[in-house]
Design a protein around this motif. Sequence first.
Motif, PDB file in Angstrom:
ATOM      1  N   ARG A   2       0.830  -1.188   0.000  1.00  0.00           N
ATOM      2  CA  ARG A   2       0.000   0.000   0.000  1.00  0.00           C
ATOM      3  C   ARG A   2       0.872   1.247   0.000  1.00  0.00           C
ATOM      4  O   ARG A   2       1.870   1.339   0.710  1.00  0.00           O
ATOM      5  CB  ARG A   2      -0.920   0.035   1.226  1.00  0.00           C
ATOM      6  CG  ARG A   2      -1.941  -1.104   1.311  1.00  0.00           C
ATOM      7  CD  ARG A   2      -2.910  -1.076   0.133  1.00  0.00           C
ATOM      8  NE  ARG A   2      -3.680   0.140   0.105  1.00  0.00           N
ATOM      9  CZ  ARG A   2      -4.853   0.308   0.734  1.00  0.00           C
ATOM     10  NH1 ARG A   2      -5.352  -0.669   1.447  1.00  0.00           N
ATOM     11  NH2 ARG A   2      -5.523   1.440   0.623  1.00  0.00           N
ATOM     12  N   ASN A   3       0.450   2.239  -0.862  1.00  0.00           N
ATOM     13  CA  ASN A   3       1.051   3.579  -0.875  1.00  0.00           C
ATOM     14  C   ASN A   3       2.573   3.549  -1.023  1.00  0.00           C
ATOM     15  O   ASN A   3       3.308   4.246  -0.313  1.00  0.00           O
ATOM     16  CB  ASN A   3       0.642   4.339   0.390  1.00  0.00           C
ATOM     17  CG  ASN A   3      -0.858   4.570   0.457  1.00  0.00           C
ATOM     18  OD1 ASN A   3      -1.475   5.018  -0.511  1.00  0.00           O
ATOM     19  ND2 ASN A   3      -1.463   4.243   1.590  1.00  0.00           N
ATOM     20  N   THR A  21      -3.146   2.409  -3.613  1.00  0.00           N
ATOM     21  CA  THR A  21      -2.752   3.781  -3.285  1.00  0.00           C
ATOM     22  C   THR A  21      -3.992   4.645  -3.093  1.00  0.00           C
ATOM     23  O   THR A  21      -4.954   4.544  -3.855  1.00  0.00           O
ATOM     24  CB  THR A  21      -1.893   4.391  -4.419  1.00  0.00           C
ATOM     25  OG1 THR A  21      -0.820   3.504  -4.735  1.00  0.00           O
ATOM     26  CG2 THR A  21      -1.327   5.736  -3.988  1.00  0.00           C
ATOM     27  N   ASP A  22      -3.969   5.497  -2.083  1.00  0.00           N
ATOM     28  CA  ASP A  22      -5.042   6.458  -1.824  1.00  0.00           C
ATOM     29  C   ASP A  22      -4.563   7.847  -2.244  1.00  0.00           C
ATOM     30  O   ASP A  22      -3.461   8.264  -1.891  1.00  0.00           O
ATOM     31  CB  ASP A  22      -5.405   6.470  -0.341  1.00  0.00           C
ATOM     32  CG  ASP A  22      -5.843   5.090   0.151  1.00  0.00           C
ATOM     33  OD1 ASP A  22      -6.617   4.439  -0.563  1.00  0.00           O
ATOM     34  OD2 ASP A  22      -5.391   4.681   1.239  1.00  0.00           O
ATOM     35  N   TYR A  23      -5.407   8.559  -2.990  1.00  0.00           N
ATOM     36  CA  TYR A  23      -5.038   9.882  -3.499  1.00  0.00           C
ATOM     37  C   TYR A  23      -5.994  10.951  -2.988  1.00  0.00           C
ATOM     38  O   TYR A  23      -7.210  10.713  -2.874  1.00  0.00           O
ATOM     39  CB  TYR A  23      -5.067   9.890  -5.032  1.00  0.00           C
ATOM     40  CG  TYR A  23      -3.984   9.053  -5.662  1.00  0.00           C
ATOM     41  CD1 TYR A  23      -2.700   9.543  -5.838  1.00  0.00           C
ATOM     42  CD2 TYR A  23      -4.255   7.748  -6.097  1.00  0.00           C
ATOM     43  CE1 TYR A  23      -1.707   8.774  -6.431  1.00  0.00           C
ATOM     44  CE2 TYR A  23      -3.269   6.968  -6.684  1.00  0.00           C
ATOM     45  CZ  TYR A  23      -1.994   7.486  -6.845  1.00  0.00           C
ATOM     46  OH  TYR A  23      -1.020   6.720  -7.417  1.00  0.00           O
ATOM     47  N   SER A  80      -9.283   5.834  -4.792  1.00  0.00           N
ATOM     48  CA  SER A  80      -8.451   4.842  -4.116  1.00  0.00           C
ATOM     49  C   SER A  80      -8.184   3.753  -5.145  1.00  0.00           C
ATOM     50  O   SER A  80      -9.123   3.124  -5.651  1.00  0.00           O
ATOM     51  CB  SER A  80      -9.170   4.267  -2.900  1.00  0.00           C
ATOM     52  OG  SER A  80      -8.406   3.238  -2.298  1.00  0.00           O
ATOM     53  N   THR A  81      -6.919   3.549  -5.504  1.00  0.00           N
ATOM     54  CA  THR A  81      -6.592   2.665  -6.618  1.00  0.00           C
ATOM     55  C   THR A  81      -6.057   1.317  -6.157  1.00  0.00           C
ATOM     56  O   THR A  81      -5.532   1.177  -5.053  1.00  0.00           O
ATOM     57  CB  THR A  81      -5.536   3.295  -7.552  1.00  0.00           C
ATOM     58  OG1 THR A  81      -4.297   3.415  -6.853  1.00  0.00           O
ATOM     59  CG2 THR A  81      -5.997   4.643  -8.058  1.00  0.00           C
ATOM     60  N   ARG A  82      -6.189   0.352  -7.053  1.00  0.00           N
ATOM     61  CA  ARG A  82      -5.507  -0.929  -6.956  1.00  0.00           C
ATOM     62  C   ARG A  82      -4.821  -1.112  -8.306  1.00  0.00           C
ATOM     63  O   ARG A  82      -5.481  -1.178  -9.326  1.00  0.00           O
ATOM     64  CB  ARG A  82      -6.470  -2.085  -6.688  1.00  0.00           C
ATOM     65  CG  ARG A  82      -7.351  -1.908  -5.454  1.00  0.00           C
ATOM     66  CD  ARG A  82      -6.544  -1.917  -4.170  1.00  0.00           C
ATOM     67  NE  ARG A  82      -7.406  -1.824  -2.989  1.00  0.00           N
ATOM     68  CZ  ARG A  82      -7.799  -0.704  -2.430  1.00  0.00           C
ATOM     69  NH1 ARG A  82      -7.422   0.462  -2.957  1.00  0.00           N
ATOM     70  NH2 ARG A  82      -8.566  -0.708  -1.354  1.00  0.00           N
TER      71      ARG A  82
END
Length: 256
Positions: A2-3, A21-23, A80-82
Motif C-alpha cells: 500500500r502507498n 494507493t489512496d489519493y 483509491s486505486t488498486r
Amino acid sequence: MRNVSIDELDDTPRVVVAIGTDYAHGHLLARHTHRRAQLLYGATGVMQVSTHDGSWVVPPQRAVWIPAGVAHEVLMLGVSTRSLYIEPEAVDLGRQCQVIDVSPLMRHLLMEAVEAPLNYDEAGRDAVLMDLLLHELARSTHLPLHIPLPVEPRLLGLCQAFVQQPNAHQSPRQWADQLHISLRTFNRLFRQQTGLSFSQWRQQACVVLALARLATGTPVTRIALDCGYESPAAFSTMFRRILGQAPSVWLAATNS
C-alpha cells in the motif's frame, strides 16, 4: 503493498506487482512512464488519463490498461486505486490505453492482490491468484470511453477546445470553415486523424466527459444543457446509443 511507488519495487522478481494507493481529490500524477504495463483500477472516484493519443475517463469500479512505456498523466478525483504492474510479455492488450469493465471476480482478486506479500510464493496460493488475474484481464471487455485526438495541429486545437467546452450543435461545416478547407476534405481528414466520423467523435466525447461529472454527482439535466442538448431526454438517447444504458441506469450500476 500500500502507498508505495512502483519505482521502488520495479525490480521485484515477480511477473505481477500489486500496489494499492489512496489519493487526495484533485491529485495530478504528472506525465510519466513505466517499464511494466499497468492495470489501474479505481475502487472509488473517477480517473482521467491523458496520453498523446487522447483522453480516457475511468468511472468508479472500472480500470484502464496502460501499456509499458506509454507516457501518461492521471488526474485523480477522489480515487483509491488498486494497480497491477505487469511484465510486458505476460499480457498483450495492444499498444494503446483502454478502459475495461471489471468483473466481480476481477474486483475481488484485485482487492486480495494488494494484500499479498511482495515476494509471494510462486508455487503457492498468491501466485495462483495473480495468474487468475492475468486470465481475467486477457478476457476483459473494452469500453468506448476514449476521446481520440488528432495529430494535425489545427485540428487538434479545435478538438481540445471542444473537450474544454463541448457543444452538440457544432457541425463539421463550421469546423471545415475554420480550417479553410472543403467539407469533403475535412471529413476525410477527421476520420484519418481520429478513426471516427465527426458525428461519432462529437457524441463519444460528450459521453466520456459526462461520465466524470455523473460520477461526481452532477445532475443529468445540467450536463445535457452544458453539452448543448435541447433536453435531458435527447442527451439520454445519445448516451444510450453509445453505452447501451441510460445515464440513470449506468449510474445505479456504478454505485451498486
